[in-house]
Design an enzyme around this catalytic site. Structure first.
Site, PDB file in Angstrom:
ATOM      1  N   ASP A  22       0.834  -1.205   0.000  1.00  0.00           N
ATOM      2  CA  ASP A  22       0.000   0.000   0.000  1.00  0.00           C
ATOM      3  C   ASP A  22       0.868   1.254   0.000  1.00  0.00           C
ATOM      4  OD1 ASP A  22      -2.882   0.515  -0.112  1.00  0.00           O
ATOM      5  OD2 ASP A  22      -2.522   1.734   1.660  1.00  0.00           O
ATOM      6  N   TYR A  54      -9.440   5.438   8.707  1.00  0.00           N
ATOM      7  CA  TYR A  54     -10.345   5.461   7.551  1.00  0.00           C
ATOM      8  C   TYR A  54     -11.815   5.708   7.923  1.00  0.00           C
ATOM      9  CZ  TYR A  54      -6.224   4.223   4.900  1.00  0.00           C
ATOM     10  OH  TYR A  54      -4.964   4.259   4.331  1.00  0.00           O
ATOM     11  N   TYR A 112     -12.837   2.593   0.853  1.00  0.00           N
ATOM     12  CA  TYR A 112     -12.141   2.490   2.144  1.00  0.00           C
ATOM     13  C   TYR A 112     -13.031   2.982   3.286  1.00  0.00           C
ATOM     14  CZ  TYR A 112      -7.566   0.447   1.633  1.00  0.00           C
ATOM     15  OH  TYR A 112      -6.543  -0.471   1.488  1.00  0.00           O
ATOM     16  N   GLU A 117      -9.676  -2.831  -6.134  1.00  0.00           N
ATOM     17  CA  GLU A 117      -9.713  -2.693  -4.664  1.00  0.00           C
ATOM     18  C   GLU A 117      -9.929  -4.074  -4.032  1.00  0.00           C
ATOM     19  OE1 GLU A 117      -9.312  -0.309  -2.340  1.00  0.00           O
ATOM     20  OE2 GLU A 117      -8.750   1.163  -3.833  1.00  0.00           O
ATOM     21  N   CYS A 135     -11.513   4.258  -4.377  1.00  0.00           N
ATOM     22  CA  CYS A 135     -10.391   4.304  -3.422  1.00  0.00           C
ATOM     23  C   CYS A 135     -10.842   5.026  -2.145  1.00  0.00           C
ATOM     24  CB  CYS A 135      -9.197   5.039  -3.991  1.00  0.00           C
ATOM     25  SG  CYS A 135      -8.807   4.676  -5.701  1.00  0.00           S
TER      26      CYS A 135
END
Ligand SMILES: Cc1ncc(CN)c(N)n1
Length: 220
Positions: free
Chosen positions: A44, A163, A139, A204, A135
């Site tokens: 990541d 997040y 998340y 994802e 994205c």
């Protein structure tokens, strides 16, 4: 129904698959194997550098000052704030910044970052907005799902906190408005936007799978 609502409806099965993924469920419970988390952090980190690149290029393509300022601000936030969290996580696992920067991307990370960077250079601002949306919204939604599943604090709580934070919610809300604005301004681009959105969403999902299965190249 807004255009972002339509995209989320089209991608609903991918969202459900992400929420059901063992990486997501085990991270929420705090039982995720350290090797899988370590693999996620290192890949990541490489992903985020290109993600910040995408925002920077999008900023340079923006037509108005406010959008340009916002997109370049997000690029800075990713490099500074979000990657800082990764540097902290990595340090907990004995991984230095130099190690993080030299990690080789595995196939899924190559596929995802190449897709984003190619969209950034070759796509319109509307396609870029659609490619970014999973994205952010993905998340946030997955982390909210983790927060609902989690039973008390554990070593992965900082991930969930990051997040589901107010800053991340605001950034996601802005991204959603950006998608809706592009959807309204460029009706002829809806198909291309949908394709970019679904490709990012599927990647994802693959990213969780990559981390959980400790994906590597078969041939070094
Ligand atoms: C693969 C992936 N997608 C999205 C995010 C949230 N910026 C992330 N950190 N990593």
């Amino acid at each position: 129904m807004t255009f972002s609502d339509q995209l989320l409806e089209d991608g609903d099965h991918i969202w459900e698959a992400q929420k059901a993924h063992p990486f997501v469920r085990e991270l929420a419970a705090g039982t995720l194997d350290a090797a899988a988390f370590r693999h996620w952090v290192t890949q990541d980190y490489r992903y985020l550098l290109d993600y910040a690149r995408l925002f920077s290029i999008a900023g340079s393509k923006a037509r108005d000052e406010a959008t340009m300022t916002h997109l370049l601000g997000v690029a800075h936030e990713v490099l500074d704030h979000e990657m800082d969290l990764h540097r902290e996580f990595a340090a907990d696992y004995g991984i230095s910044r130099a190690d993080l920067e030299s990690v080789e991307k595995v196939p899924t990370c190559v596929a995802y970052t190449n897709f984003l960077v190619r969209t950034a250079y070759e796509g319109t601002i509307a396609e870029i907005a659609a490619a970014l949306f999973p994205c952010m919204q993905g998340y946030l939604d997955v982390a909210e799902h983790m927060a609902a599943l989690a039973d008390g604090e554990h070593r992965y709580t900082p991930f969930i906190d990051m997040y589901t934070s107010e800053e991340f919610r605001e950034a996601t809300a802005w991204c959603r408005e950006f998608v809706d604005d592009c959807g309204e301004r460029f009706p002829g681009e809806h198909d291309a936007m949908r394709e970019a959105f679904l490709t990012s969403a599927k990647l994802e999902y693959r990213f969780w799978e990559m981390a959980y299965t400790l994906e590597e190249w078969e041939i070094a």
